[in-house]
Design an enzyme around this catalytic site. Structure first.
Site, short mmCIF file in Angstrom:
data_model
loop_
_atom_site.label_atom_id
_atom_site.label_comp_id
_atom_site.label_asym_id
_atom_site.label_seq_id
_atom_site.Cartn_x
_atom_site.Cartn_y
_atom_site.Cartn_z
N CYS A 114 0.81 -1.23 0.00
CA CYS A 114 0.00 0.00 0.00
C CYS A 114 0.84 1.28 0.00
O CYS A 114 0.32 2.36 -0.26
CB CYS A 114 -0.96 0.01 1.18
SG CYS A 114 -2.12 -1.36 1.12
N HIS A 250 -3.44 7.42 1.85
CA HIS A 250 -3.79 6.06 1.42
C HIS A 250 -5.12 5.72 2.09
O HIS A 250 -5.32 5.96 3.28
CB HIS A 250 -2.70 5.08 1.85
CG HIS A 250 -3.11 3.65 1.72
ND1 HIS A 250 -3.68 3.15 0.57
CD2 HIS A 250 -3.08 2.62 2.60
CE1 HIS A 250 -3.96 1.87 0.75
NE2 HIS A 250 -3.61 1.52 1.97
N ASN A 280 -10.03 -0.04 -0.02
CA ASN A 280 -8.57 0.06 -0.06
C ASN A 280 -8.08 -0.58 -1.36
O ASN A 280 -8.13 -1.79 -1.51
CB ASN A 280 -8.00 -0.66 1.17
CG ASN A 280 -6.48 -0.65 1.20
OD1 ASN A 280 -5.83 -0.25 0.25
ND2 ASN A 280 -5.93 -1.11 2.32
N1 ACO Z 1 -17.86 -8.23 9.85
C1 ACO Z 1 -18.26 -8.47 11.12
N2 ACO Z 1 -17.40 -8.74 12.10
C2 ACO Z 1 -16.10 -8.78 11.82
C3 ACO Z 1 -15.61 -8.56 10.52
C4 ACO Z 1 -16.54 -8.28 9.51
N3 ACO Z 1 -16.18 -8.04 8.24
N4 ACO Z 1 -14.26 -8.66 10.54
C5 ACO Z 1 -13.91 -8.93 11.81
N5 ACO Z 1 -15.00 -9.01 12.57
C6 ACO Z 1 -15.10 -9.30 14.01
C7 ACO Z 1 -13.92 -10.06 14.53
O1 ACO Z 1 -14.09 -11.45 14.30
C8 ACO Z 1 -13.94 -9.70 16.00
O2 ACO Z 1 -14.93 -10.48 16.62
P1 ACO Z 1 -14.70 -11.03 18.14
O3 ACO Z 1 -14.59 -9.80 18.98
O4 ACO Z 1 -15.93 -11.83 18.37
O5 ACO Z 1 -13.44 -11.84 18.07
C9 ACO Z 1 -14.45 -8.26 16.00
O6 ACO Z 1 -15.07 -8.05 14.72
C10 ACO Z 1 -13.34 -7.22 16.19
O7 ACO Z 1 -12.26 -7.55 15.33
P2 ACO Z 1 -11.00 -6.62 15.17
O8 ACO Z 1 -10.08 -7.16 14.12
O9 ACO Z 1 -10.43 -6.34 16.52
O10 ACO Z 1 -11.73 -5.29 14.61
P3 ACO Z 1 -11.14 -3.84 14.41
O11 ACO Z 1 -11.95 -2.86 15.15
O12 ACO Z 1 -9.65 -3.82 14.63
O13 ACO Z 1 -11.42 -3.57 12.87
C11 ACO Z 1 -10.19 -3.64 10.80
C12 ACO Z 1 -10.88 -4.44 11.90
C13 ACO Z 1 -11.24 -2.81 10.09
C14 ACO Z 1 -9.53 -4.61 9.84
C15 ACO Z 1 -9.13 -2.71 11.41
O14 ACO Z 1 -8.32 -3.42 12.31
C16 ACO Z 1 -8.21 -2.08 10.37
O15 ACO Z 1 -8.63 -1.28 9.55
N6 ACO Z 1 -6.91 -2.36 10.42
C17 ACO Z 1 -5.91 -1.76 9.55
C18 ACO Z 1 -6.00 -2.22 8.14
C19 ACO Z 1 -4.90 -1.52 7.36
O16 ACO Z 1 -4.66 -0.33 7.49
N7 ACO Z 1 -4.14 -2.25 6.57
C20 ACO Z 1 -2.94 -1.65 5.99
C21 ACO Z 1 -3.05 -1.43 4.60
S1 ACO Z 1 -3.44 -2.86 3.73
C22 ACO Z 1 -2.07 -3.36 2.84
O17 ACO Z 1 -0.97 -2.94 3.03
C23 ACO Z 1 -2.27 -4.47 1.91
#
Ligand code: ACO
Length: 323
Positions: A114, A250, A280
């Protein structure tokens, strides 16, 4: 003679097919509410079966050339930032060169996930300001949908496909005036590979693999590292954060973007955001957002624009330019 790398035009391309959060909720256990609240994403574009990364990249490149009023033959350098190349080799840039009908100059890919577009822009700026090349196409292009595990709700809801391109030209200081790429800051910490990677590859599994991510850990690293990079480019350029006209981040997650905006004391109305309709798109997201800002008249010639990115590696970085 001191040379600068000036952005002469930009172009965008998105595949026609749209996948909404509602569509995804029929594939995996998720909901429109969850995706919008946690990420800001409403829908994303997905490449058709017959659309390759090079097709998206070529379409964006043609749009950028049109905007610059240039012909393909004016270009002597093509850099494509992508994680989803058409083939293991040759580079997607080589394929794009052929599709554009260009028969000379250099072409290569850059892989920084990214952060790829910032790495590519910074590299092009060095090639142009050294005098080695005159005009460059810098393209971020991805068919990220091809490396997603469509059973993993934690990742498949985040990404989309698309391409964006800049035409950069080497101009001497007098011709360029204030315009041009001012500086960039690139970083990588390979100890953090496990936070975000693809579980396959040529020399490990001889397969493509799928995206694996410890999303909450990536999230925790993001605001800190991105803010640090932005503060560095601003300080190194000798400008103040209040001088920045537009912030083109980004587009990984709306909450990360707003966290950075708060940390740097930027205003929300300075952010060019495409995340809601595109998700993304990895290396494509910055030029896609930049082009959206140019197309709707927000980014004007001479404006000070700050871009940032973070991705697998972890890699991260920022760059500052006058449009
Ligand atoms: N729908 C419903 N529930 C979900 C989903 C979904 N799509 N995905 C995860 N959950 C659930 C999980 O299973 C978890 O459930 P649990 O509490 O029962 O275990 C709960 O939601 C919380 O999960 P987290 O992963 O802690 O959720 P978070 O608030 O961190 O959000 C997210 C997840 C959106 C992925 C966030 O962490 C994020 O944006 N991270 C950064 C992503 C990023 O910037 N990537 C870098 C660039 S990508 C690249 O370089 C290729």
């Amino acid at each position: 003679m001191t040379l600068k790398a000036v952005i002469r035009g930009c172009g965008a391309f998105l595949p026609q097919k749209v996948l909404t959060n509602e569509d995804l909720s029929r594939l995996v256990d998720t909901s429109d509410d969850w995706i919008r609240e946690r990420t800001g994403i409403r829908e994303r574009h997905i490449a058709g079966d017959d659309e390759k990364t090079s097709d998206l990249a070529t379409a964006a490149a043609k749009a950028a050339l049109d905007a610059a009023g240039m012909a393909p033959d004016d270009i002597d350098l093509i850099i494509v930032a992508t994680t989803t190349p058409d083939l293991t080799f040759p580079s997607t840039a080589a394929i794009v060169q052929a599709k554009l009908g260009i028969e000379s100059g250099a072409a290569f890919d850059i892989q920084a996930v990214c952060t790829g577009f910032i790495y590519a822009l910074s590299t092009a700026e060095k090639f142009l300001t050294s005098g080695q090349h005159k005009r460059a196409l810098v393209i971020g292009a991805e068919t990220f949908s091809r490396i997603l595990d469509w059973n993993d709700r934690a990742t498949c809801v985040l990404f989309g496909d698309g391409a964006g391109a800049f035409v950069l030209e080497a101009q001497d200081e007098q011709e360029a005036g204030a315009r041009g790429v001012m500086n960039s800051y690139l970083r990588c910490d390979g100890r953090l590979v496990d936070l975000l990677y693809v579980d396959g590859g040529v020399s490990s599994t001889q397969s493509t693999g799928h995206v694996r991510m410890q999303g909450n850990k990536v999230f925790r690293e993001a605001v800190k590292r991105i803010s640090e990079a932005m503060e560095r480019v601003i300080a190194d350029a000798g400008v103040d954060v209040t001088d920045v006209d537009w912030f083109v981040p980004h587009q990984a997650n709306e909450r990360i973007i707003l966290g950075v905006v708060k940390k740097l004391d930027l205003r929300k109305d300075q952010v060019i955001s495409t995340i809601s309709g595109q998700g993304n798109t990895s290396a494509a997201s910055i030029p896609l957002a930049y082009c959206a800002g140019v197309a709707d008249g927000r980014i004007k010639e001479g404006d000070l624009v700050l871009i940032e990115g973070m991705g697998g590696g972890l890699t991260w970085g920022a760059a500052l330019m006058r449009a």
